[in-house]
Scaffold this active site. Structure first.
Site, PDB file in Angstrom:
ATOM      1  N   ASP A  52      25.096 -19.957   5.641  1.00 46.30           N
ATOM      2  CA  ASP A  52      23.861 -20.757   4.794  1.00 46.30           C
ATOM      3  C   ASP A  52      23.883 -22.177   5.291  1.00 46.30           C
ATOM      4  OD1 ASP A  52      25.960 -21.809   3.217  1.00 46.30           O
ATOM      5  OD2 ASP A  52      24.975 -20.950   1.471  1.00 46.30           O
ATOM      6  N   ASP A  91      26.467 -14.902   5.369  1.00 45.52           N
ATOM      7  CA  ASP A  91      26.637 -15.611   4.161  1.00 45.52           C
ATOM      8  C   ASP A  91      25.611 -15.071   3.277  1.00 45.52           C
ATOM      9  OD1 ASP A  91      28.307 -17.438   3.054  1.00 45.52           O
ATOM     10  OD2 ASP A  91      27.309 -19.189   4.098  1.00 45.52           O
ATOM     11  N   LYS A 121      29.854 -13.021   3.003  1.00 42.07           N
ATOM     12  CA  LYS A 121      30.843 -14.351   2.237  1.00 42.07           C
ATOM     13  C   LYS A 121      29.997 -14.632   0.792  1.00 42.07           C
ATOM     14  CE  LYS A 121      31.351 -18.663   3.926  1.00 42.07           C
ATOM     15  NZ  LYS A 121      30.578 -19.319   2.629  1.00 42.07           N
ATOM     16  N   GLU A 123      30.343 -17.409  -2.472  1.00 38.09           N
ATOM     17  CA  GLU A 123      31.205 -18.578  -3.016  1.00 38.09           C
ATOM     18  C   GLU A 123      31.351 -18.310  -4.506  1.00 38.09           C
ATOM     19  OE1 GLU A 123      28.596 -22.288  -2.591  1.00 38.09           O
ATOM     20  OE2 GLU A 123      28.674 -21.783  -0.132  1.00 38.09           O
ATOM     21  N   GLU A 190      37.630 -24.777   1.147  1.00 40.43           N
ATOM     22  CA  GLU A 190      36.671 -25.712   1.642  1.00 40.43           C
ATOM     23  C   GLU A 190      37.071 -27.285   0.980  1.00 40.43           C
ATOM     24  OE1 GLU A 190      32.562 -25.213   2.459  1.00 40.43           O
ATOM     25  OE2 GLU A 190      32.233 -27.553   2.893  1.00 40.43           O
TER      26      GLU A 190
HETATM   27  O1  KIV Z   1      27.936 -21.996   5.498  1.00 47.40           O
HETATM   28  C1  KIV Z   1      28.839 -22.451   6.098  1.00 47.40           C
HETATM   29  O2  KIV Z   1      28.640 -22.966   7.117  1.00 47.40           O
HETATM   30  C2  KIV Z   1      30.099 -22.313   5.535  1.00 47.40           C
HETATM   31  C3  KIV Z   1      31.215 -22.872   6.238  1.00 47.40           C
HETATM   32  C4  KIV Z   1      31.374 -24.433   6.099  1.00 47.40           C
HETATM   33  C5  KIV Z   1      32.510 -22.307   5.843  1.00 47.40           C
HETATM   34  O3  KIV Z   1      30.235 -21.736   4.350  1.00 47.40           O
END
Ligand code: KIV
Length: 272
Positions: A52, A91, A121, A123, A190
């Protein structure tokens, strides 16, 4: 084929777990379009994340918060069609999985069905374990994301390193264990102190892919536009630059403008 010219097998979530077990480091980068995805795949990167971060490095936004589900599906599909070897992870954008587990399932499913991603993915820590469990039960591989989670920027108030006190270190460790127990196949960690990176990687048997989490994790991920020096908005200490492409591009474009204005482009050879 990898950059070395050797045919190499498709990377799956099982490949990544086996790499951790063998102590082999995992390489990961972001991509948002077909051209870059094909280049990264050809160079042999193991995981391509359609992050994202597209919001900040491509759309010119201040944070990752505004990017929409439609936009993520669009970028995932561009990448998914280009990649042959790497594992493609899409994401889940802000508010696509936080409201309800049903929403999470529907939106994660879209990234796989329409976006051609092979995993998603999200968070967050312990509080998202039930969501992760439901997605995994439905056959959707999930990568967690702990430490600095940029979708929470308005709650954090800054992009400073996370996990700096005992309480937050414990929360991150608990989050890693609960996401692993819920079936996550890997974690992104991160911007945390390197010693915490090492502790998290030792605490779980799934790969921990660091970004600013020190060297003692199972792999590294960077935003491609940072490592190529294309994105100049923000220069985190952890983002080693392998090129200064923004300077190269502006230099080339200004030479082109000079040539057009001076009448030296096109030449006879470049004309019909
Ligand atoms: O969105 C993204 O690029 C990420 C990375 C920083 C791991 O989540």
């Amino acid at each position: 084929m990898s950059a070395s010219g050797k045919a190499s097998a498709k990377v799956t979530t099982a490949t990544l777990r086996a790499m951790k077990a063998r102590g082999e480091r995992i390489t990961a980068l972001t991509a948002y379009d077909h051209l870059f995805a094909a280049l990264l795949d050809r160079a042999g990167v193991d995981v391509i994340l359609v992050g994202d971060s597209v919001a900040t490095v491509v759309q010119g936004r201040d944070t990752t918060v505004p990017v929409t589900m439609e936009q993520m599906v669009y970028h995932c599909e561009l990448v998914g069609r280009a990649v042959q070897r790497a594992l493609v992870v899409g994401d889940l954008p802000f508010l696509s999985y936080q409201v309800s587990v049903e929403d999470a399932l529907r939106n994660a499913g879209r990234l796989l069905k329409e976006g051609l991603a092979e995993a998603v993915k999200l968070e967050g820590g312990v509080e998202f374990a039930p969501t992760v469990r439901r997605l995994v039960e439905a056959g959707i591989p999930v990568m967690g994301h702990l430490g600095l989670t940029p979708q929470s920027i308005h709650q954090f108030g800054s992009y400073k390193a996370r996990g700096q006190d005992d309480a937050e270190q414990q929360r991150i460790l608990d989050g890693a264990r609960s996401l692993r127990d819920a079936g996550a196949f890997a974690l992104v960690l991160e911007k945390v102190p390197a010693n915490l990176g090492a502790l998290v990687a030792a605490a779980v048997d799934i790969p921990v892919i660091g970004i600013g989490a020190g060297p003692q994790v199972d792999g590294q991920i960077l935003v491609t536009h940072d490592m190529l020096g294309l994105f100049e908005g923000f220069r985190p200490r952890f983002a080693r630059r392998y090129l200064e492409l923004a300077q190269e591009v502006t230099g080339a474009v200004s030479r082109y403008c000079d040539d057009v204005r001076g009448g030296t482009f096109p030449s006879a050879d470049e004309s019909y």
